[in-house]
Design an enzyme around this catalytic site. Structure first.
Site, PDB file in Angstrom:
ATOM      1  N   GLU A 265       0.885  -1.176   0.000  1.00  0.00           N
ATOM      2  CA  GLU A 265       0.000   0.000   0.000  1.00  0.00           C
ATOM      3  C   GLU A 265       0.915   1.216   0.000  1.00  0.00           C
ATOM      4  OE1 GLU A 265      -3.276   0.029  -0.110  1.00  0.00           O
ATOM      5  OE2 GLU A 265      -3.804  -2.040   0.373  1.00  0.00           O
ATOM      6  N   CYS A 299      -2.560   9.091   2.243  1.00  0.00           N
ATOM      7  CA  CYS A 299      -2.198   8.511   0.950  1.00  0.00           C
ATOM      8  C   CYS A 299      -3.245   8.887  -0.090  1.00  0.00           C
ATOM      9  CB  CYS A 299      -2.040   7.005   1.059  1.00  0.00           C
ATOM     10  SG  CYS A 299      -3.441   6.232   1.850  1.00  0.00           S
TER      11      CYS A 299
HETATM   12  P1  NAD Z   1       8.126   5.284   4.781  1.00  0.00           P
HETATM   13  O1  NAD Z   1       8.235   4.505   3.528  1.00  0.00           O
HETATM   14  O2  NAD Z   1       9.190   6.237   5.125  1.00  0.00           O
HETATM   15  O3  NAD Z   1       8.009   4.289   6.027  1.00  0.00           O
HETATM   16  C1  NAD Z   1       7.028   3.292   6.105  1.00  0.00           C
HETATM   17  C2  NAD Z   1       7.476   2.201   7.067  1.00  0.00           C
HETATM   18  O4  NAD Z   1       8.597   1.504   6.521  1.00  0.00           O
HETATM   19  C3  NAD Z   1       7.936   2.713   8.422  1.00  0.00           C
HETATM   20  O5  NAD Z   1       7.486   1.832   9.421  1.00  0.00           O
HETATM   21  C4  NAD Z   1       9.459   2.669   8.287  1.00  0.00           C
HETATM   22  O6  NAD Z   1      10.112   2.575   9.533  1.00  0.00           O
HETATM   23  C5  NAD Z   1       9.636   1.410   7.472  1.00  0.00           C
HETATM   24  N1  NAD Z   1      10.904   1.283   6.743  1.00  0.00           N
HETATM   25  C6  NAD Z   1      11.763   2.260   6.350  1.00  0.00           C
HETATM   26  N2  NAD Z   1      12.799   1.725   5.673  1.00  0.00           N
HETATM   27  C7  NAD Z   1      12.578   0.384   5.615  1.00  0.00           C
HETATM   28  C8  NAD Z   1      13.283  -0.713   5.028  1.00  0.00           C
HETATM   29  N3  NAD Z   1      14.412  -0.546   4.355  1.00  0.00           N
HETATM   30  N4  NAD Z   1      12.741  -1.945   5.137  1.00  0.00           N
HETATM   31  C9  NAD Z   1      11.571  -2.142   5.785  1.00  0.00           C
HETATM   32  N5  NAD Z   1      10.879  -1.146   6.377  1.00  0.00           N
HETATM   33  C10 NAD Z   1      11.369   0.102   6.286  1.00  0.00           C
HETATM   34  O7  NAD Z   1       6.699   6.024   4.740  1.00  0.00           O
HETATM   35  P2  NAD Z   1       6.100   7.117   5.754  1.00  0.00           P
HETATM   36  O8  NAD Z   1       6.770   8.417   5.543  1.00  0.00           O
HETATM   37  O9  NAD Z   1       6.028   6.565   7.141  1.00  0.00           O
HETATM   38  O10 NAD Z   1       4.596   7.190   5.225  1.00  0.00           O
HETATM   39  C11 NAD Z   1       4.159   8.010   4.185  1.00  0.00           C
HETATM   40  C12 NAD Z   1       3.988   7.216   2.911  1.00  0.00           C
HETATM   41  O11 NAD Z   1       3.090   6.133   3.123  1.00  0.00           O
HETATM   42  C13 NAD Z   1       3.363   8.031   1.792  1.00  0.00           C
HETATM   43  O12 NAD Z   1       4.022   7.737   0.600  1.00  0.00           O
HETATM   44  C14 NAD Z   1       1.927   7.535   1.752  1.00  0.00           C
HETATM   45  O13 NAD Z   1       1.285   7.712   0.519  1.00  0.00           O
HETATM   46  C15 NAD Z   1       2.109   6.099   2.083  1.00  0.00           C
HETATM   47  N6  NAD Z   1       0.866   5.514   2.591  1.00  0.00           N
HETATM   48  C16 NAD Z   1       0.161   4.693   1.767  1.00  0.00           C
HETATM   49  C17 NAD Z   1      -1.046   4.155   2.188  1.00  0.00           C
HETATM   50  C18 NAD Z   1      -1.836   3.254   1.295  1.00  0.00           C
HETATM   51  O14 NAD Z   1      -2.727   2.582   1.803  1.00  0.00           O
HETATM   52  N7  NAD Z   1      -1.597   3.212  -0.002  1.00  0.00           N
HETATM   53  C19 NAD Z   1      -1.525   4.426   3.476  1.00  0.00           C
HETATM   54  C20 NAD Z   1      -0.773   5.271   4.289  1.00  0.00           C
HETATM   55  C21 NAD Z   1       0.422   5.791   3.828  1.00  0.00           C
END
Ligand code: NAD
Length: 508
Positions: A265, A299
């Protein structure tokens, strides 16, 4: 101060302290780094959570695997009963938990409470689903044979979630995972660690008081290191990842390499098209909520607005007027509609976005500034006017920036809707059935969520939620999403005493 007493009363109501352990697997522990989380509206430190070390995660996965082996044999409706108790426990804590979300993530209080409500709703859905994990009976071509589909649990589901929905995304995944017979290991965002601990405490109490292994709802707080370890670990049968497209691509590659399952997602770049025959009042109100709500950090936030040339100028005028009335400020204060961005880095990304808009030939019609005289990470809700194909328009900037673009016919607007990498949510405002059916048909929107006369955000749990292309292709929540949390088995049973082969093959 008043703010400090609000936050300490909130923590207390949820059984949290100023220092908390961030690992749960039946017992609480934590040997990793200590992370302090702050209120993005004030900079106040809310509390600290000691994150998981690699060994903590290893031990947690061991316990979660063991718990899954016991849980899979509990009949699904009985599993549903446990989820119903969790739902009631969450409902009892809805106010303080919603308040903690507002304090730690920065969304306004009604949205914080709404997020807990969403967890409650999906729990209700999951309880019903626990009696409807139906397979099907398929006619066999062989005489005296029965063919059917049976759904069985996967094992361990790893949930890696983003900061912006620190309760609901875990709720969607955990409620379905549990009724489907799996254990769950959760790693939320480090900047919302207190919320992760608070939710897990509520669930842990239900599990423990019902004599069930706490590891069914395990928690391993951490950052990229723990997320990456979850992605790599073969004991995690399904990784459900919510976050940016960039991180999601890395996680998916790692999981795919070991042939694990994943649900992605990822980012969105959602558009609303307002046709000339639209109800303009409805459209203005919808856009305000969709572009400015959660300070543009959903999102499904509307980031692009396509306006038909006949209504363009009056629409912009009305939109600017409506934006002028939005109150930006502390998300716990009544009347505030736009809280802070979650981090200082997000404010920098906003400023970079604004300077890219002007550098790429766009204009700022409203807002455009970071509010540096305020104590937290505040920015002005912003409207731009820019070309549909400017590179900045094709990027997800996680802030309240709305790009407006003029179009002359619907096919053109649909083409522009579809030309970005992301494919999450989209809306058309129109009163004509012809436009509506074009929009939802094969030559219409290419997104996973295709709305008419409602905004791009605010999905209901009954539908499948997710998007195409760089949004990752995953679906969560309603419809048949539950099937991803189970294994499908095709079973053929011969009760004929003969051995007729399929396709009429003779082998003797
Ligand atoms: P992010 O990608 O920075 O982090 C998401 C998660 O991944 C966090 O828990 C982070 O600690 C973890 N993470 C970071 N590096 C990682 C790695 N190498 N391996 C595994 N996990 C890792 O995103 P964010 O800034 O927390 O959230 C915002 C983003 O999320 C936006 O792009 C938004 O559109 C998206 N989002 C999408 C949905 C959806 O349903 N499509 C819902 C909510 C948020």
């Amino acid at each position: 101060t008043a703010a400090a007493s609000t936050s300490s009363a909130t923590l207390k109501a949820l059984g949290l302290d100023s220092f908390n352990l961030g690992v749960y697997n039946g017992e609480w522990s934590g040997n990793g780094s200590i992370v302090e989380t702050t209120n993005p509206a004030t900079g106040e430190v809310l509390g600290a959570v000691q994150q998981a070390s690699a060994q903590d995660l290893d031990q947690t996965l061991q316990k979660a695997s063991k718990a899954a082996k016991m849980w899979r044999s509990v009949p699904a409706p009985k599993r549903g009963e446990v989820v119903r108790k969790m739902r009631n426990a969450l409902n009892d804590k809805i106010e303080p938990l919603g308040r903690l979300v507002a304090l730690e993530m920065g969304k306004i209080l009604p949205e914080g409470i709404g997020e807990v409500q969403e967890y409650i709703d999906i729990a209700d859905y999951a309880v019903g689903l626990s009696r409807m994990l139906n397979g099907q009976v398929i006619p066999s071509e062989r005489p005296g044979h029965a063919m059917m589909e049976v759904w069985n649990p996967l094992g361990v589901v790893g949930v890696i979630s983003a900061f912006n929905f620190p309760v609901a995304v875990y709720g969607w995944n955990s409620a379905l995972s549990l009724v489907c017979g799996n254990s769950v290991v959760w790693k939320g965002s480090p900047t919302t660690s207190l919320t992760s601990v608070a939710v897990t405490k509520i669930l842990a109490e239900v599990l423990e008081s019902n004599g069930l292994p706490g590891a069914l709802c395990s928690l391993a707080c951490g950052g990229a290191d723990i997320g990456n370890a979850i992605a790599h670990d073969k004991r995690v049968n399904l990784v459900s990842f919510t976050g940016s497209t960039k991180t999601g691509r890395d996680v998916a590659t790692v999981v795919q390499k070991r042939f694990g399952k994943h649900i992605l997602e990822l980012g969105g770049n959602n558009a609303i098209i307002v046709h000339k025959d639209a109800d303009i009042d409805l459209a203005v109100r919808s856009i305000l909520f969709a572009a400015v709500g959660t300070a543009g950090q959903r999102c499904t936030t509307t980031r692009r607005l396509f306006l038909h040339e006949d209504i363009h100028d009056t629409f912009i005028e009305r939109l600017i007027k409506a934006y002028g009335q939005i109150k930006v400020g502390n998300p716990l204060h009544p009347g505030v509609l736009c809280g802070p961005l979650h981090t200082e880095a997000a404010v920098q990304a906003f400023e970079q976005g604004i300077s890219d808009v002007t550098a790429q030939g766009g204009k700022i019609l409203h807002g455009g500034r970071a509010l540096k005289d305020m104590p937290g990470n505040f920015v002005e809700p912003t409207i731009t006017s820019i070309a549909h194909d400017a590179p900045v328009v094709h990027r997800e900037i996680f802030a309240p920036i709305l790009h407006t673009i003029k179009f002359s016919n619907l096919p053109e607007a649909i083409e522009w809707n579809n030309e970005v990498g992301q494919g999450l949510s989209s809306s058309l405002f129109t009163t004509s059935p012809e436009n509506i059916f074009h929009w939802i048909g094969p030559a219409g929107s290419d997104c996973g969520i295709v709305n008419v006369n409602i905004p791009t955000n605010g999905a209901e749990i009954g539908g499948a939620f997710g998007g195409e292309k760089e949004t990752g292709g995953g679906r969560e929540s309603g419809s048949t999403s539950w099937q991803q949390y189970m294994r499908r088995q095709t079973c053929t049973i011969n009760y004929s005493g003969q051995l007729p082969l399929a396709q009429g093959i003779k082998f003797e």
